[in-house]
Scaffold this active site. Sequence first.
Site, PDB file in Angstrom:
ATOM      1  N   GLU A   1     -11.227  -5.416   1.713  1.00  0.00           N
ATOM      2  CA  GLU A   1     -11.574  -4.002   1.640  1.00  0.00           C
ATOM      3  C   GLU A   1     -11.193  -3.566   0.241  1.00  0.00           C
ATOM      4  O   GLU A   1     -10.015  -3.443  -0.069  1.00  0.00           O
ATOM      5  CB  GLU A   1     -10.816  -3.227   2.736  1.00  0.00           C
TER       6      GLU A   1
ATOM      7  N   CYS B   1      -9.816   4.650  -1.837  1.00  0.00           N
ATOM      8  CA  CYS B   1     -10.883   3.727  -2.238  1.00  0.00           C
ATOM      9  C   CYS B   1     -12.263   4.320  -1.953  1.00  0.00           C
ATOM     10  O   CYS B   1     -13.231   4.014  -2.638  1.00  0.00           O
ATOM     11  CB  CYS B   1     -10.734   2.395  -1.528  1.00  0.00           C
TER      12      CYS B   1
ATOM     13  N   GLY C   1      -7.377  -3.617  -1.533  1.00  0.00           N
ATOM     14  CA  GLY C   1      -6.910  -3.350  -2.889  1.00  0.00           C
ATOM     15  C   GLY C   1      -8.086  -3.296  -3.844  1.00  0.00           C
ATOM     16  O   GLY C   1      -9.214  -3.012  -3.430  1.00  0.00           O
TER      17      GLY C   1
ATOM     18  N   GLU D   1     -13.810   2.731 -11.137  1.00  0.00           N
ATOM     19  CA  GLU D   1     -12.973   3.416 -10.161  1.00  0.00           C
ATOM     20  C   GLU D   1     -11.728   3.921 -10.883  1.00  0.00           C
ATOM     21  O   GLU D   1     -10.956   3.134 -11.427  1.00  0.00           O
ATOM     22  CB  GLU D   1     -12.577   2.435  -9.048  1.00  0.00           C
TER      23      GLU D   1
ATOM     24  N   LYS E   1       2.428  -8.249   3.491  1.00  0.00           N
ATOM     25  CA  LYS E   1       3.027  -7.963   2.178  1.00  0.00           C
ATOM     26  C   LYS E   1       2.658  -6.541   1.763  1.00  0.00           C
ATOM     27  O   LYS E   1       1.523  -6.277   1.370  1.00  0.00           O
ATOM     28  CB  LYS E   1       2.505  -8.979   1.154  1.00  0.00           C
TER      29      LYS E   1
END
Lengths: 326, 503
Positions: free
Chosen positions: B281, B315, B259, B412, B207
């Site tokens: 992750e 990330c 994500g 973040e 996806k």
Amino acid sequence: MKTRTESHVDAADVAVPGPLAVTDPSGASAGLPRLRVTKAYKMYVGGAFVRSESGRYFRVASEEAQGDADPAGVNIPRGSRKDVRDAVVVAKAAYEKWEARTPFNRGQILYRLAEVVESRAKELEHSLVRAGQSRAEAAREVAATVDRAVFYAGFADKVSALVASHNPVSGPHFGFSVPEAMGIVAVIAPESPSLLGLASVVLPPITGGNSVIVVASEADPRTAIVFSECLATSDLPGGVINVLTGYGSEMGPIFAKHREISAIDAWTADEALRATLEREAASSVKRVKTHPSPNAEMWFDRRRGQGLGFIERHLETKSIWHPVGV
Amino acid sequence: MKSMTVSEKSEAQKSTKDLALDFGRAWEYAPSPEATDHVKIEKRYELFIGGKWVAPKSGKYFPTVSPSTEETLAEVAEANAEDVDLAVRAARRAYDGVWSRMRPEERGKYIFRIARAIQEKARELAIVETLDGGKPIKESRDVDIPLAAAHFFYHAGWADKLDYAFHGRKARPLGVAGQVIPWNFPLLMAAWKLAPALACGNTVVLKPAETTPLSALFLARIIEECELPEGVVNIVTGAGATGAAVVDHPGIDKIAFTGSTAVGKRIQAALAGSHKRLTLELGGKAANIVFADAPIDQAIEGIVNGIYFNQGHVCCAGSRLLVEESVHDVVVRKLADRIKTLRLGDPLDKNTDIGAINSKMQLDKIRELVASGEKEGAQLYQSTCPIPQKGYFFPPTFFTGASQSSRIAREEIFGPVLTVMTFRTPDEAIEKANNTMYGLSAGIWTDKGAKIFHMATRLKAGVIWGNTFNKFDPTSPFGGYKESGFGREGGRQGLSAYVELDG
């Protein structure tokens, strides 16, 4: 009251536990039996033997007629949330120092543990017999436990060679990946075998540099406490292995919610507990592995009951890059 | 760079008031856009299920928008639970019928084919990536696409060597893997997920992110051309609900997610008791640590690469700069000068350093966090570069004087925003660097080798860059400690995510 002569345990075989009563050696009581000293069984946290902060306990029955120092049943601390939190504090501090030791040094300490377990074999066998095993079964289990400790003692300084890597990256960089401990690993030990199962699940994480908080077998927590006395008299620093007693189904979710615990390794967990552990662990992205309860015999199998996989499960991989050039 | 005329040079020399900022016309570049005319984007894309392009049962389509122009590039099918179910069934058929039975070397050859086809179509894929996601063409061209090809090539070679990978333990595939990937490196993340899964003998339902589905659909075309058995790779496009349908599907054996940490936690909780395997992750708030003995000019380039690469949509971005106190002022001055020279604008222009923010939603989030930084009293430094009228853009930005507890030091941001803090001793640097729930990456800048090893050992992060930053390679395992997730991608270690071992 039983006397030594009535017991089928030969006094020469039993190093520490005395008979239930003997004639007072001083003779002062003139034929009256000496009052034996019973042991208060305690959890092993931060290198000290402690009762549960909660004051709770549960009864564990013993096979009778074993000439033990204890009565037919003993009281075992029933660990609580506060006990877990206290254990986390000492396990955290111990982990940082333990991980910083050289793998060679960790290996020697594990070997020292094997020496101590061997020297206390009779006492451990006795505890297993009191939990219902035959003498032959107990002797086999203790021997396998010593060998397990030796196995991991010799593994400590080889793990890195097997799981680390040089990474041949496409570019002017030197790259490599090394294994590193996760931190505190919380373990729910197998119900059976109570000693070999316990050793088989707490030794691999500490071989890799983690510290451990374990809930011992509910059926036979006393042997775990006797094993803790081996830990205490080996050179293992306090706090590296912390042995709690109590109910796995109660302690497990407390482990799962505690943010300072990095991983959970559950060997006694039904489907409901498994789901609870996995759900509660999500809030801190904890690594959780629950195992379908293996046949007790698996732990005696040198291929399935031990190995690199048991260590690797509680290691992180750290990849390091540096430019190459002048 | 355009060469200067004599008069321009003397003009530049005359003004010596502030050398750092007076570049005369030396920094002006003629537009240099990448040609897009040979790239054909369809008006509408269906779902790729069982080797066929099928209309969604949902009957719904959603637009995918170019964040640099705000124009719709195509409309893309939105898969609902029924569509996901069809994809999982196709993947299961392919697993049972073909893929798990195929000789590993044959499996490997299919994956090699994909690697080669990506290289053949590299230009086209780079343009699609830049159009759909907004990243500078030089990054999609030089980083994303070559690395995607490299990941397939690398893992193709593992397919028939798994017996060597686990020290005598026998590896078997898990079955059907459901993979949910983010929008920051759309094709590269697809490669990170697909290549090891396929090499280990699993089939896949993938996806892609809803804002960047196109390159994955181009990859589906490549997979078609490579004649992979139907159903080995299925691609279902959609947003969060589609991802949830993948995660919740009982016919899936393994979920791999890249994500945000917030979504990762929801997935981990959702899978509780399901017996599905999981690797995550997730997010990061990496410390980039600059010691006084570092080569400062090189470090400045590393800081810039660490936080402004891919608009900071990384990330593992070096979003917390920890500078040894004695060099703080000089680092800040040089960094403030340097960010003014970063070229922001049309991502298709080959000279562009900073492209478009991936979506309006992300731009709003960045603005909100930057506003919080100002409100919490940190000092803002921002490039005054011109911002295009159309599209979602945010200038390179950093803060000084932020407290460790401020939001810009903890959360973040996932944008071109850096928070600069200081330290006095290596121990303090370690303490501050590790003072986060994340543990994905870290950077160390110093000329002392012993110091690098000292720091690298103590930093709790899965990737450590010494005197470099944001480097990636399929041979190098990537993944986080703590709440940055678990499992690794890349290298021998990364294979573990897609196999069951016998011991």
